[in-house]
Design a protein around this motif. Structure first.
Motif, PDB file in Angstrom:
ATOM      1  N   SER A  10       0.758  -1.121  -0.026  1.00  0.00           N
ATOM      2  CA  SER A  10      -0.033   0.115  -0.037  1.00  0.00           C
ATOM      3  C   SER A  10       0.960   1.206   0.060  1.00  0.00           C
ATOM      4  O   SER A  10       2.188   1.197   0.456  1.00  0.00           O
ATOM      5  CB  SER A  10      -0.823  -0.048   1.208  1.00  0.00           C
ATOM      6  OG  SER A  10      -0.107   0.263   2.446  1.00  0.00           O
ATOM      7  N   PRO A  11       0.174   2.381  -0.398  1.00  0.00           N
ATOM      8  CA  PRO A  11       1.203   3.582  -0.400  1.00  0.00           C
ATOM      9  C   PRO A  11       1.613   3.835   1.014  1.00  0.00           C
ATOM     10  O   PRO A  11       2.778   4.385   1.149  1.00  0.00           O
ATOM     11  CB  PRO A  11       0.066   4.670  -0.879  1.00  0.00           C
ATOM     12  CG  PRO A  11      -0.671   3.720  -1.838  1.00  0.00           C
ATOM     13  CD  PRO A  11      -0.902   2.392  -1.173  1.00  0.00           C
ATOM     14  N   THR A  12       0.844   3.756   2.070  1.00  0.00           N
ATOM     15  CA  THR A  12       1.145   4.152   3.148  1.00  0.00           C
ATOM     16  C   THR A  12       2.165   3.334   3.859  1.00  0.00           C
ATOM     17  O   THR A  12       3.315   3.811   4.393  1.00  0.00           O
ATOM     18  CB  THR A  12      -0.026   3.761   4.451  1.00  0.00           C
ATOM     19  OG1 THR A  12      -1.093   4.591   3.648  1.00  0.00           O
ATOM     20  CG2 THR A  12       0.323   4.411   5.685  1.00  0.00           C
ATOM     21  N   VAL A  13       2.262   1.960   3.341  1.00  0.00           N
ATOM     22  CA  VAL A  13       3.321   1.110   3.922  1.00  0.00           C
ATOM     23  C   VAL A  13       4.840   1.421   2.997  1.00  0.00           C
ATOM     24  O   VAL A  13       5.785   1.638   3.704  1.00  0.00           O
ATOM     25  CB  VAL A  13       2.933  -0.545   3.528  1.00  0.00           C
ATOM     26  CG1 VAL A  13       4.339  -1.202   3.779  1.00  0.00           C
ATOM     27  CG2 VAL A  13       1.851  -0.858   4.598  1.00  0.00           C
ATOM     28  N   THR A  14       4.480   1.685   1.848  1.00  0.00           N
ATOM     29  CA  THR A  14       5.806   2.113   1.033  1.00  0.00           C
ATOM     30  C   THR A  14       6.116   3.445   1.754  1.00  0.00           C
ATOM     31  O   THR A  14       7.593   3.551   1.881  1.00  0.00           O
ATOM     32  CB  THR A  14       5.219   2.531  -0.500  1.00  0.00           C
ATOM     33  OG1 THR A  14       4.613   1.095  -0.960  1.00  0.00           O
ATOM     34  CG2 THR A  14       6.650   2.793  -1.186  1.00  0.00           C
ATOM     35  N   VAL A  16       6.232   4.497   4.902  1.00  0.00           N
ATOM     36  CA  VAL A  16       6.782   4.092   6.073  1.00  0.00           C
ATOM     37  C   VAL A  16       8.133   3.194   5.762  1.00  0.00           C
ATOM     38  O   VAL A  16       9.104   3.728   6.540  1.00  0.00           O
ATOM     39  CB  VAL A  16       5.898   3.090   7.080  1.00  0.00           C
ATOM     40  CG1 VAL A  16       6.401   2.560   8.074  1.00  0.00           C
ATOM     41  CG2 VAL A  16       4.815   3.907   7.447  1.00  0.00           C
ATOM     42  N   LEU A  17       7.939   2.498   4.824  1.00  0.00           N
ATOM     43  CA  LEU A  17       9.381   1.757   4.463  1.00  0.00           C
ATOM     44  C   LEU A  17      10.448   2.596   3.955  1.00  0.00           C
ATOM     45  O   LEU A  17      11.558   2.533   4.313  1.00  0.00           O
ATOM     46  CB  LEU A  17       9.010   0.604   3.651  1.00  0.00           C
ATOM     47  CG  LEU A  17       8.426  -0.627   4.272  1.00  0.00           C
ATOM     48  CD1 LEU A  17       8.202  -1.847   3.223  1.00  0.00           C
ATOM     49  CD2 LEU A  17       9.151  -1.297   5.446  1.00  0.00           C
ATOM     50  N   ASP A  18      10.007   3.683   3.201  1.00  0.00           N
ATOM     51  CA  ASP A  18      10.760   4.565   2.837  1.00  0.00           C
ATOM     52  C   ASP A  18      11.734   5.216   3.605  1.00  0.00           C
ATOM     53  O   ASP A  18      12.549   5.640   3.747  1.00  0.00           O
ATOM     54  CB  ASP A  18      10.124   5.869   1.665  1.00  0.00           C
ATOM     55  CG  ASP A  18       9.764   4.692   0.431  1.00  0.00           C
ATOM     56  OD1 ASP A  18      10.465   3.748   0.070  1.00  0.00           O
ATOM     57  OD2 ASP A  18       9.052   5.518  -0.210  1.00  0.00           O
ATOM     58  N   ALA A  19      10.753   6.012   4.699  1.00  0.00           N
ATOM     59  CA  ALA A  19      11.294   6.582   5.964  1.00  0.00           C
ATOM     60  C   ALA A  19      12.224   5.827   6.677  1.00  0.00           C
ATOM     61  O   ALA A  19      13.125   6.344   7.146  1.00  0.00           O
ATOM     62  CB  ALA A  19      10.113   7.471   6.767  1.00  0.00           C
TER      63      ALA A  19
END
Length: 67
Positions: A10-14, A16-19
């Motif tokens: 999901s865009p939210t998980v992406t 979070v993982l990017d940060a």
């Protein structure tokens, strides 16, 4: 389970993982290659096993296999 692996994160998980990856790479105590391996593992779309996390963060050294 195969359906879960086919779906993108999901865009939210992406986000979070990017940060998280940025924070890991910004930490001088953490090896950049280990951070990248952990990031790859986490983006597979399934919960990693503890042994897989250990292997990503602390891969066996090449010299250890030769002994």
């Amino acid at each position: 389970m195969s359906k879960q692996q086919e779906e993108p994160l999901s865009p939210t998980v992406t986000k979070v993982l990017d940060a998280y990856l940025d924070a890991l790479k910004g930490d001088s105590d953490i090896d950049s290659e280990a951070a990248t391996r952990l990031d790859t593992l986490l983006r597979q779309g399934k919960a990693p096993k503890p042994a897989d996390i250990d292997a990503a963060l602390f891969p066996p050294e090449e010299d250890e296999g030769a002994s």
